[in-house]
Design an enzyme around this catalytic site. Structure first.
Site, short mmCIF file in Angstrom:
data_model
loop_
_atom_site.label_atom_id
_atom_site.label_comp_id
_atom_site.label_asym_id
_atom_site.label_seq_id
_atom_site.Cartn_x
_atom_site.Cartn_y
_atom_site.Cartn_z
N GLN A 23 4.24 -13.51 -2.10
CA GLN A 23 4.93 -12.24 -1.50
C GLN A 23 5.75 -12.57 -0.15
O GLN A 23 6.76 -12.17 0.11
CB GLN A 23 4.11 -11.12 -0.77
CG GLN A 23 3.40 -10.43 -2.16
CD GLN A 23 1.90 -11.03 -2.36
OE1 GLN A 23 1.86 -12.30 -2.42
NE2 GLN A 23 1.25 -10.02 -2.94
N ALA B 281 0.84 -1.13 0.10
CA ALA B 281 0.00 0.04 -0.05
C ALA B 281 0.83 1.29 0.11
O ALA B 281 0.63 2.43 -0.76
CB ALA B 281 -1.05 0.02 1.23
N ASP C 208 -3.99 -2.52 3.94
CA ASP C 208 -4.33 -1.80 2.86
C ASP C 208 -5.25 -0.74 2.97
O ASP C 208 -5.24 0.22 2.17
CB ASP C 208 -4.78 -2.77 1.62
CG ASP C 208 -3.42 -3.37 0.84
OD1 ASP C 208 -2.87 -4.17 1.31
OD2 ASP C 208 -3.38 -2.60 -0.32
N ARG D 148 -5.08 -0.03 -8.92
CA ARG D 148 -5.36 -0.98 -7.87
C ARG D 148 -6.42 -0.24 -6.86
O ARG D 148 -6.37 0.71 -6.43
CB ARG D 148 -4.13 -1.63 -7.20
CG ARG D 148 -3.38 -2.15 -7.97
CD ARG D 148 -2.29 -3.26 -7.28
NE ARG D 148 -2.79 -4.23 -6.47
CZ ARG D 148 -2.19 -5.00 -5.68
NH1 ARG D 148 -0.97 -4.62 -5.21
NH2 ARG D 148 -2.80 -6.15 -5.29
O1 MRU Z 1 -1.23 -7.46 -3.35
P1 MRU Z 1 0.16 -6.50 -2.33
O2 MRU Z 1 1.20 -7.65 -2.49
O3 MRU Z 1 0.16 -5.18 -2.84
O4 MRU Z 1 -0.65 -6.67 -1.00
C1 MRU Z 1 0.16 -6.31 0.00
C2 MRU Z 1 -0.47 -6.37 1.41
O5 MRU Z 1 -1.45 -6.67 1.66
C3 MRU Z 1 0.24 -5.54 2.57
O6 MRU Z 1 0.03 -6.24 3.73
C4 MRU Z 1 -0.23 -4.04 2.84
O7 MRU Z 1 -0.13 -3.47 1.59
C5 MRU Z 1 0.78 -3.57 3.80
S1 MRU Z 1 2.23 -3.17 3.13
C6 MRU Z 1 3.18 -2.22 4.48
#
Ligand code: MRU
Length: 344
Positions: free
Chosen positions: A197, A50, A238, A91
């Site tokens: 991830q 995010a 997010d 997104r």
């Molecule tokens: O789909 P992504 O990899 O962008 O999702 C990321 C997450 O869900 C993280 O936990 C969130 O963005 C917090 S990052 C500090």
């Protein structure tokens, strides 16, 4: 071994991003010179997390403004508005994306009104957002580290580390800060299907930092908790709704929160105030659905039979009663007292 990196930086009128699709096997930066390239990089998850996508979008606007420099300020604003729409469409769930774009646009409009150089103002604002990010993450880490005792076994999820931000990270920042205080911490890293991830990015960061950890299949988390092997769960977010305390984060967060509560493991969320949505209610939030091929394939290789279909929600919603606390740069708050943090 300790190596610090920046997920993104600005140099010579270009935005450089770590290509997160190539990790952990290759650490390489891509150079972007057009806002449309930035939009594509956000959409295809070259950059993700995010806060990182918010900062990338802010620099995307700087690229758009630089291209339009020289035209009259209203024309520059018009071009920026168009770029903002394209960047917003990448997104839908992470509030930081919309927050950063709005912040830059407010600054651009003020500069245009005052007859200032709009491109310079936009770039300054993008730099400010990027610099604040690292400071804020360190403050989150400092507040959160007090929850972690020496010898603790901590579970995180997805990647809420340096790679999801400009640097340091939110949930991983809490773990980093505890380690910097000299505490021994062991980290469980769920792999985080379908984009992995956890296995690819969180493990990469922890390895660079020399923090002891093991990758686990996502479906192993509850069993480890049932055996008393997890002291604390800390994840990122997010979007967190100030109106109700619901936490929107990577799909699978809800399952972890339910398991953690069942087995009495404290479940915390670490996030900057820029991740708190002070406006919307749950029914107004769009949960991103991504291409089903991400589920039917692993790293581009088909695993399900031809013709099989898949469901691919990117995020889920954890209700406030499952969340012990939200760790922010201003301290730790209950999920239903976030209204206290509303910027005036
Ligand atoms: O789909 P992504 O990899 O962008 O999702 C990321 C997450 O869900 C993280 O936990 C969130 O963005 C917090 S990052 C500090």
């Amino acid at each position: 071994m300790r190596r610090e990196f920046r997920t993104l930086y600005w140099r010579n009128s270009r935005l450089y991003l770590i290509d997160q699709k190539a990790l952990p096997h290759r650490l390489r930066y891509v150079a972007l010179s057009d806002y449309r390239q930035v939009a594509k990089a956000i959409k295809d998850m070259t950059v993700r997390g995010a806060p990182a996508i918010g900062v990338a979008a802010a620099y995307g606007l700087a690229l758009a403004a630089l291209k339009a420099r020289g035209s009259d300020p209203l024309k520059v604003l018009e071009r920026l508005q168009k770029a903002a729409d394209v960047l917003r469409s990448t997104r839908p769930t992470a509030v930081n994306l919309f927050w950063a774009i709005e912040r830059v646009m407010v600054r651009a409009e003020a500069a245009a009104r005052d007859g200032d150089d709009v491109a310079r103002a936009v770039l300054e604002e993008a730099h400010a957002i990027a610099e604040e990010d690292v400071k804020v993450n360190r403050a989150i880490g400092m507040h959160g580290a007090q929850l972690i005792r020496d010898g603790a076994k901590v579970m995180t999820y997805c990647n809420a580390g340096a790679l999801a931000t400009v640097g340091y990270g939110t949930a991983l920042g809490v773990i980093r800060a505890a380690v910097e205080q000299g505490k021994r911490v062991f980290v469980y890293v769920p792999e985080t299907r379908p984009k992995l991830q956890g296995a690819r990015l969180t493990s990469f960061e922890l390895k660079l930092e020399g923090i002891e950890h093991k990758v686990i299949p996502d479906n192993t988390a509850a069993y480890l908790m049932s055996r008393g092997e997890v002291d604390l769960v800390v994840v990122g977010a997010d979007r967190i709704l100030a109106s109700s305390g619901h936490v929107i984060n990577k799909i699978g967060t809800l399952s972890l929160a339910i398991a953690a509560n069942y087995f009495n493991v404290p479940f915390y969320v670490a996030a900057p105030i820029s991740t708190i949505d002070f406006r919307r209610t749950l029914s107004e939030v769009r949960i991103e659905e991504r291409d089903e091929r991400e589920v039917l394939e692993v790293m581009g290789r088909r695993i399900a039979p031809k013709g099989a279909r898949a469901i691919n929600y990117s995020f889920d919603v954890t209700p406030p009663n499952l969340v012990r606390g939200i760790i922010t740069e201003k301290g730790i708050f209950g999920p239903t007292e976030l209204y206290k943090l509303q910027p005036q």
